[in-house]
Design a protein around this motif. Structure first.
Motif, PDB file in Angstrom:
ATOM      1  N   THR A   1       0.830  -1.204   0.000  1.00 17.15           N
ATOM      2  CA  THR A   1       0.000   0.000   0.000  1.00 17.15           C
ATOM      3  C   THR A   1       0.868   1.260   0.000  1.00 17.15           C
ATOM      4  O   THR A   1       0.583   2.209  -0.728  1.00 17.15           O
ATOM      5  CB  THR A   1      -0.953   0.033   1.211  1.00 17.15           C
ATOM      6  N   ARG A   2       1.917   1.256   0.800  1.00 16.37           N
ATOM      7  CA  ARG A   2       2.798   2.423   0.844  1.00 16.37           C
ATOM      8  C   ARG A   2       3.433   2.678  -0.524  1.00 16.37           C
ATOM      9  O   ARG A   2       3.497   3.830  -0.989  1.00 16.37           O
ATOM     10  CB  ARG A   2       3.888   2.220   1.905  1.00 16.37           C
ATOM     11  N   THR A   3       3.885   1.627  -1.171  1.00 21.55           N
ATOM     12  CA  THR A   3       4.522   1.766  -2.479  1.00 21.55           C
ATOM     13  C   THR A   3       3.539   2.294  -3.518  1.00 21.55           C
ATOM     14  O   THR A   3       3.858   3.199  -4.308  1.00 21.55           O
ATOM     15  CB  THR A   3       5.096   0.422  -2.934  1.00 21.55           C
ATOM     16  N   MET A   4       2.328   1.735  -3.523  1.00 21.77           N
ATOM     17  CA  MET A   4       1.323   2.177  -4.480  1.00 21.77           C
ATOM     18  C   MET A   4       0.969   3.647  -4.268  1.00 21.77           C
ATOM     19  O   MET A   4       0.867   4.424  -5.225  1.00 21.77           O
ATOM     20  CB  MET A   4       0.063   1.308  -4.365  1.00 21.77           C
ATOM     21  N   ILE A   5       0.785   4.038  -3.019  1.00 24.36           N
ATOM     22  CA  ILE A   5       0.382   5.416  -2.719  1.00 24.36           C
ATOM     23  C   ILE A   5       1.502   6.398  -3.045  1.00 24.36           C
ATOM     24  O   ILE A   5       1.275   7.436  -3.674  1.00 24.36           O
ATOM     25  CB  ILE A   5      -0.049   5.532  -1.252  1.00 24.36           C
ATOM     26  N   SER A   6       2.726   6.069  -2.639  1.00 24.90           N
ATOM     27  CA  SER A   6       3.843   6.993  -2.871  1.00 24.90           C
ATOM     28  C   SER A   6       4.170   7.124  -4.352  1.00 24.90           C
ATOM     29  O   SER A   6       4.645   8.180  -4.798  1.00 24.90           O
ATOM     30  CB  SER A   6       5.081   6.535  -2.094  1.00 24.90           C
TER      31      SER A   6
ATOM     32  N   ASP B   1       1.407  12.294   2.880  1.00 21.97           N
ATOM     33  CA  ASP B   1       1.931  11.656   4.080  1.00 21.97           C
ATOM     34  C   ASP B   1       1.302  10.276   4.247  1.00 21.97           C
ATOM     35  O   ASP B   1       0.214   9.997   3.711  1.00 21.97           O
ATOM     36  CB  ASP B   1       1.626  12.539   5.287  1.00 21.97           C
ATOM     37  N   PHE B   2       1.973   9.401   5.018  1.00 23.55           N
ATOM     38  CA  PHE B   2       1.504   8.028   5.206  1.00 23.55           C
ATOM     39  C   PHE B   2       1.668   7.626   6.660  1.00 23.55           C
ATOM     40  O   PHE B   2       2.726   7.825   7.261  1.00 23.55           O
ATOM     41  CB  PHE B   2       2.318   7.074   4.313  1.00 23.55           C
ATOM     42  N   LEU B   3       0.596   7.074   7.251  1.00 26.82           N
ATOM     43  CA  LEU B   3       0.624   6.517   8.599  1.00 26.82           C
ATOM     44  C   LEU B   3       0.113   5.091   8.515  1.00 26.82           C
ATOM     45  O   LEU B   3      -1.039   4.853   8.137  1.00 26.82           O
ATOM     46  CB  LEU B   3      -0.257   7.345   9.542  1.00 26.82           C
ATOM     47  N   GLY B   4       0.982   4.126   8.858  1.00 28.18           N
ATOM     48  CA  GLY B   4       0.599   2.721   8.809  1.00 28.18           C
ATOM     49  C   GLY B   4       0.717   2.066  10.171  1.00 28.18           C
ATOM     50  O   GLY B   4       1.560   2.464  10.987  1.00 28.18           O
ATOM     51  N   GLU B   5      -0.100   1.058  10.407  1.00 32.42           N
ATOM     52  CA  GLU B   5      -0.049   0.383  11.707  1.00 32.42           C
ATOM     53  C   GLU B   5       1.318  -0.238  11.967  1.00 32.42           C
ATOM     54  O   GLU B   5       1.843  -0.170  13.073  1.00 32.42           O
ATOM     55  CB  GLU B   5      -1.119  -0.700  11.813  1.00 32.42           C
ATOM     56  N   GLU B   6       1.919  -0.834  10.937  1.00 29.14           N
ATOM     57  CA  GLU B   6       3.153  -1.577  11.145  1.00 29.14           C
ATOM     58  C   GLU B   6       4.406  -0.715  11.037  1.00 29.14           C
ATOM     59  O   GLU B   6       5.414  -1.012  11.679  1.00 29.14           O
ATOM     60  CB  GLU B   6       3.244  -2.751  10.145  1.00 29.14           C
TER      61      GLU B   6
ATOM     62  N   ALA C   1       0.389  17.648   8.221  1.00 33.28           N
ATOM     63  CA  ALA C   1       0.424  17.379   6.783  1.00 33.28           C
ATOM     64  C   ALA C   1      -0.891  17.779   6.121  1.00 33.28           C
ATOM     65  O   ALA C   1      -1.968  17.688   6.725  1.00 33.28           O
ATOM     66  CB  ALA C   1       0.695  15.897   6.532  1.00 33.28           C
ATOM     67  N   LEU C   2      -0.801  18.207   4.874  1.00 37.55           N
ATOM     68  CA  LEU C   2      -2.011  18.579   4.144  1.00 37.55           C
ATOM     69  C   LEU C   2      -2.855  17.350   3.839  1.00 37.55           C
ATOM     70  O   LEU C   2      -4.083  17.381   3.979  1.00 37.55           O
ATOM     71  CB  LEU C   2      -1.646  19.289   2.843  1.00 37.55           C
ATOM     72  N   CYS C   3      -2.212  16.262   3.432  1.00 32.93           N
ATOM     73  CA  CYS C   3      -2.943  15.051   3.065  1.00 32.93           C
ATOM     74  C   CYS C   3      -2.227  13.830   3.644  1.00 32.93           C
ATOM     75  O   CYS C   3      -1.040  13.623   3.369  1.00 32.93           O
ATOM     76  CB  CYS C   3      -3.056  14.930   1.547  1.00 32.93           C
ATOM     77  N   THR C   4      -2.940  13.048   4.432  1.00 30.58           N
ATOM     78  CA  THR C   4      -2.362  11.868   5.065  1.00 30.58           C
ATOM     79  C   THR C   4      -3.219  10.642   4.783  1.00 30.58           C
ATOM     80  O   THR C   4      -4.429  10.653   5.015  1.00 30.58           O
ATOM     81  CB  THR C   4      -2.249  12.049   6.586  1.00 30.58           C
ATOM     82  N   TRP C   5      -2.579   9.580   4.291  1.00 31.19           N
ATOM     83  CA  TRP C   5      -3.219   8.274   4.127  1.00 31.19           C
ATOM     84  C   TRP C   5      -2.955   7.466   5.395  1.00 31.19           C
ATOM     85  O   TRP C   5      -1.810   7.333   5.832  1.00 31.19           O
ATOM     86  CB  TRP C   5      -2.636   7.537   2.929  1.00 31.19           C
ATOM     87  N   VAL C   6      -4.006   6.914   5.979  1.00 29.38           N
ATOM     88  CA  VAL C   6      -3.905   6.160   7.222  1.00 29.38           C
ATOM     89  C   VAL C   6      -4.368   4.733   6.937  1.00 29.38           C
ATOM     90  O   VAL C   6      -5.517   4.512   6.535  1.00 29.38           O
ATOM     91  CB  VAL C   6      -4.763   6.810   8.324  1.00 29.38           C
ATOM     92  N   VAL C   7      -3.460   3.767   7.143  1.00 25.93           N
ATOM     93  CA  VAL C   7      -3.678   2.414   6.623  1.00 25.93           C
ATOM     94  C   VAL C   7      -3.497   1.345   7.698  1.00 25.93           C
ATOM     95  O   VAL C   7      -2.509   1.358   8.434  1.00 25.93           O
ATOM     96  CB  VAL C   7      -2.703   2.132   5.451  1.00 25.93           C
ATOM     97  N   ASP C   8      -4.452   0.445   7.776  1.00 28.06           N
ATOM     98  CA  ASP C   8      -4.258  -0.816   8.487  1.00 28.06           C
ATOM     99  C   ASP C   8      -4.265  -1.911   7.427  1.00 28.06           C
ATOM    100  O   ASP C   8      -5.300  -2.173   6.804  1.00 28.06           O
ATOM    101  CB  ASP C   8      -5.371  -1.063   9.504  1.00 28.06           C
ATOM    102  N   PRO C   9      -3.123  -2.550   7.188  1.00 28.01           N
ATOM    103  CA  PRO C   9      -3.032  -3.515   6.086  1.00 28.01           C
ATOM    104  C   PRO C   9      -3.924  -4.730   6.290  1.00 28.01           C
ATOM    105  O   PRO C   9      -4.473  -5.259   5.322  1.00 28.01           O
ATOM    106  CB  PRO C   9      -1.558  -3.895   6.064  1.00 28.01           C
ATOM    107  N   ILE C  10      -4.031  -5.190   7.536  1.00 31.93           N
ATOM    108  CA  ILE C  10      -4.950  -6.280   7.869  1.00 31.93           C
ATOM    109  C   ILE C  10      -5.548  -5.957   9.228  1.00 31.93           C
ATOM    110  O   ILE C  10      -4.904  -6.142  10.263  1.00 31.93           O
ATOM    111  CB  ILE C  10      -4.246  -7.658   7.905  1.00 31.93           C
ATOM    112  N   ASP C  11      -6.759  -5.439   9.227  1.00 30.01           N
ATOM    113  CA  ASP C  11      -7.435  -5.210  10.501  1.00 30.01           C
ATOM    114  C   ASP C  11      -8.199  -6.479  10.858  1.00 30.01           C
ATOM    115  O   ASP C  11      -9.081  -6.914  10.108  1.00 30.01           O
ATOM    116  CB  ASP C  11      -8.403  -4.032  10.415  1.00 30.01           C
TER     117      ASP C  11
END
Length: 269
Positions: A61-66, A73-78, A86-96
C-alpha cells in the motif's frame, strides 16, 4: 503541496478503492497459506499479533500510494509515520483483524482513511472474503459496492445489535460497566475481531452502533467518513492528538448515539 481541489480528492478516493482491493487480494494469498506464517507479538500484549502478511501488505500500500502521490503523508499500523500538520495523510491498516486472519476466521479487512487538512474525507474498507467494498467520500454518500448505505433507523438500543471492541490498552473496569448498562437497557452486542469492519457494518445499517474505549486511527478513520456519509454521527475522535495516540470511538444514528453516550457516562459516576 498546493491546496487540494475537489478533483484532487476525487482522484485519491478512486485510487484508495483500487489500493484497498489490490492490497486485500495480496493479503488473501497469505490467508490461504496462513498455517505457514510466523506469528510475532507486539510488546507485552499477547493478543496484539503481527506476521509477514501484515508487513507485506502495508509495504504494498505504501509503495502504491507513494508512486501515485509522492507528496502525501503516510501513517501505517506496522511502519508508523504520520504528521498531524500534513495537508494530506493516508492512514492504513493492512490487515485489521489479524487474530481472525491467522485463525481462519473471515472477519478481517484492509482499512484506508484519508485526512485532508486534518479532517477525514475518504474512508475505504474492503472485505475480500465477501467481496464487499465499503467506500465513502465527504459529501458524496456512502456505498457498499454499488449500493448506497444508510445507518440503522432504530430509535432504541433494543432495536438492533451493537458492535463493540476492546483491547488490553484499557482495563476491564473501563469497559465492562458499559456492557452491563447496554444489557440492562435490553440491548445486545457482538465483537467480531475487526473494528474497521464493524464500523462499516454500522454505515450499512447492519449494526445499530459501534463503541470502543480506545481505538487507533488506522482502524477508526474509515468509519468516521462511512458512518457520517451514511447519515450517522460520531464523537470527535481526532481531538487531543487522536491521529497518533488514539481515542474512544462511538458511532451510531443521532438518537441511539445519545443513548450510548449516556451509558458511557454512567460508568464514570
Amino acid at each position: 503541496m498546493k491546496n487540494l481541489t475537489d478533483q484532487d480528492i476525487e482522484e485519491r478516493y478512486r485510487y484508495a478503492c483500487e489500493v484497498a482491493v489490490e492490497a486485500a487480494n495480496c493479503g488473501f494469498k497469505f490467508y490461504q497459506q496462513r498455517e505457514s506464517l510466523v506469528v510475532e507479538h507486539k510488546g507485552d500484549d499477547f493478543q496484539d499479533v503481527v506476521s509477514k502478511a501484515d508487513r507485506t501488505v502495508e509495504d504494498l500500500t505504501r509503495t502504491m500510494i507513494s508512486s501515485r502521490f509522492p507528496d502525501d503523508d503516510f501513517l501505517g499500523e506496522e511502519t508508523g509515520g504520520g504528521d498531524e500538520s500534513a495537508l494530506c495523510t493516508w492512514v492504513v491498516d493492512p490487515i485489521d483483524g489479524t487474530s481472525c486472519f491467522l485463525n481462519g476466521l473471515h472477519n478481517w479487512c484492509v482499512s484506508i482513511g484519508i485526512l485532508v487538512a486534518g479532517q477525514p474525507v475518504v474512508g475505504v474498507v474492503y472485505d475480500p472474503n465477501h467481496r464487499e467494498l465499503f467506500r465513502a467520500c465527504k459529501g458524496k454518500g456512502a456505498w457498499v459496492n454499488d449500493k448506497p448505505m444508510r445507518v440503522h433507523p432504530g430509535k432504541d438500543v433494543k432495536d438492533g445489535v451493537m458492535g463493540v471492541g476492546v483491547s488490553h490498552r484499557v482495563t476491564p473496569e473501563t469497559f465492562v460497566p458499559f456492557i452491563g448498562n447496554l444489557l440492562h437497557k435490553g440491548g445486545m452486542f457482538i465483537r467480531s475481531g475487526s473494528g474497521a469492519l464493524m464500523t462499516a457494518w454500522v454505515a450499512a445499517g447492519r449494526l445499530i452502533g459501534y463503541y470502543e474505549p480506545h481505538m487507533n486511527a488506522w482502524d477508526s478513520l474509515p468509519g468516521l467518513v462511512l458512518v457520517v456519509e451514511a447519515g450517522g454521527v460520531s464523537n470527535d475522535f481526532l481531538a487531543n492528538h487522536g491521529l497518533l495516540q488514539g481515542n474512544p470511538l462511538l458511532l451510531a444514528n443521532e438518537t441511539i448515539f445519545a443513548q450510548l453516550s449516556d451509558m458511557i457516562t454512567q460508568r464514570l459516576e
